[in-house]
Design an enzyme around this catalytic site. Structure first.
Site, PDB file in Angstrom:
ATOM      1  N   ASP A  29       0.787  -1.251   0.000  1.00 49.62           N
ATOM      2  CA  ASP A  29       0.000   0.000   0.000  1.00 49.62           C
ATOM      3  C   ASP A  29       0.813   1.292   0.000  1.00 49.62           C
ATOM      4  O   ASP A  29       0.433   2.264   0.675  1.00 49.62           O
ATOM      5  CB  ASP A  29      -0.971  -0.001   1.194  1.00 49.62           C
ATOM      6  CG  ASP A  29      -1.971  -1.126   1.136  1.00 49.62           C
ATOM      7  OD1 ASP A  29      -1.969  -1.889   0.156  1.00 49.62           O
ATOM      8  OD2 ASP A  29      -2.753  -1.268   2.097  1.00 49.62           O
ATOM      9  N   LYS A 134      -6.616  -4.718  -3.266  1.00 50.20           N
ATOM     10  CA  LYS A 134      -7.204  -5.461  -2.142  1.00 50.20           C
ATOM     11  C   LYS A 134      -8.266  -4.612  -1.443  1.00 50.20           C
ATOM     12  O   LYS A 134      -8.031  -3.445  -1.135  1.00 50.20           O
ATOM     13  CB  LYS A 134      -6.116  -5.919  -1.161  1.00 50.20           C
ATOM     14  CG  LYS A 134      -5.354  -4.823  -0.464  1.00 50.20           C
ATOM     15  CD  LYS A 134      -4.318  -5.447   0.467  1.00 50.20           C
ATOM     16  CE  LYS A 134      -3.537  -4.419   1.251  1.00 50.20           C
ATOM     17  NZ  LYS A 134      -4.332  -3.540   2.116  1.00 50.20           N
ATOM     18  N   CYS A 167      -2.314  -2.687   7.686  1.00 47.63           N
ATOM     19  CA  CYS A 167      -2.256  -3.607   6.537  1.00 47.63           C
ATOM     20  C   CYS A 167      -1.008  -4.484   6.536  1.00 47.63           C
ATOM     21  O   CYS A 167      -1.048  -5.627   6.081  1.00 47.63           O
ATOM     22  CB  CYS A 167      -2.370  -2.814   5.249  1.00 47.63           C
ATOM     23  SG  CYS A 167      -4.025  -2.117   5.062  1.00 47.63           S
TER      24      CYS A 167
HETATM   25  C1  C5J Z   1      -3.167   0.418   5.535  1.00 48.73           C
HETATM   26  C2  C5J Z   1      -4.927   1.579   6.658  1.00 48.73           C
HETATM   27  N1  C5J Z   1      -2.620   0.265   4.335  1.00 48.73           N
HETATM   28  N2  C5J Z   1      -4.130   2.012   7.623  1.00 48.73           N
HETATM   29  N3  C5J Z   1      -4.444   0.884   5.607  1.00 48.73           N
HETATM   30  O1  C5J Z   1      -2.525   0.172   6.546  1.00 48.73           O
HETATM   31  O2  C5J Z   1      -6.109   1.826   6.689  1.00 48.73           O
END
Ligand code: C5J
Length: 237
Positions: A29, A134, A167
């Site tokens: 991400d 995702k 994540c």
């Molecule tokens: C991730 C989030 N990528 N913090 N998403 O950690 O909502």
């Protein structure tokens, strides 16, 4: 069953078994929605600038994995434009003015294909590198990541990206439960909350590495240079 040859990589809580084959890099991400102002992370009230600290280390690992012709998988958290894959519990949670699917400065918040949902330019994938969209926090939930890993014979995952306790940790736990040997790179993962990052690193390596190992970018780069042969880069046209 024959055991795979491995080399001990300095790591916590004890050396990580760096395999001769079957290693992949997972970048979670590193998308504008979390790292740039005007995205999802910002809408939730976070200081998104904190996440920029790891870009150069993730980039160094990305370049090294390319150099040694080792697979790289990136993920982006995002939803279909009709939000049919976004449970209302996720969209409605919290008190922020901008919610998932709402128009923001970088397009609709956390919607696949919108400018804000793209990977930051510094870490743009090359043609042929797999990017997994995702809908959840974990990269195995409702995705074809595991299919790709099995197809390519991956058994060991080097995990990087954001955010450490959401994540990244969710994905690492999912991978661990599926039998992957996971190494979390301490200075190539980041959180909006330094104390959550610290706690996550401690949690994953506690109790003899209950979720996996942690190590550092430089240690891994040195080990890769020692144990993998550099490949001529494919010219991408
Ligand atoms: C991730 C989030 N990528 N913090 N998403 O950690 O909502």
């Amino acid at each position: 069953m024959p055991t795979m040859p491995t080399t001990p990589l300095p790591a916590q809580p004890y050396p990580y078994p760096l395999p001769a084959t079957g290693l992949a890099l997972l970048i979670i991400d590193m998308q504008r929605d979390f790292i740039e102002p005007g995205g999802f992370g910002d809408a939730l009230g976070n200081d998104v600038s904190l996440l920029r600290a790891i870009i150069s280390n993730v980039k160094a690992l990305q370049e090294a994995f390319r150099r040694y012709n080792l697979p790289i998988f990136q993920t982006v958290e995002g939803h279909l434009p009709d939000l049919s894959d976004c449970p209302s519990s996720k969209r409605d949670r919290g008190t922020s003015a901008l919610k998932i699917g709402d128009p923001g400065p970088m397009g609709r918040i956390l919607v696949l294909g919108e400018p804000g949902n793209g990977i930051i330019p510094e870490l743009a994938p090359l043609p042929g590198e797999v990017v997994i969209p995702k809908p959840g926090k974990g990269a195995f939930f409702a995705t074809d990541l595991e299919h790709h890993l099995i197809k390519q014979g991956i058994t060991h995952l080097v995990i990087t990206g954001v955010t450490t306790e959401v994540c990244v940790q969710t994905t690492m736990r999912e991978a661990n439960d599926r039998g992957y040997e996971c190494l979390l790179v301490e200075d190539a993962t980041e959180s909006y909350f330094p104390e959550f990052k610290r706690a996550t690193l401690e949690m994953v390596r506690a109790q003899g590495g209950i979720v996996g190992w942690t190590s550092c970018t430089e240690t891994l780069l040195q080990a890769l240079a020692q144990h993998y042969a550099a490949q001529p880069l494919e010219p991408y046209l």
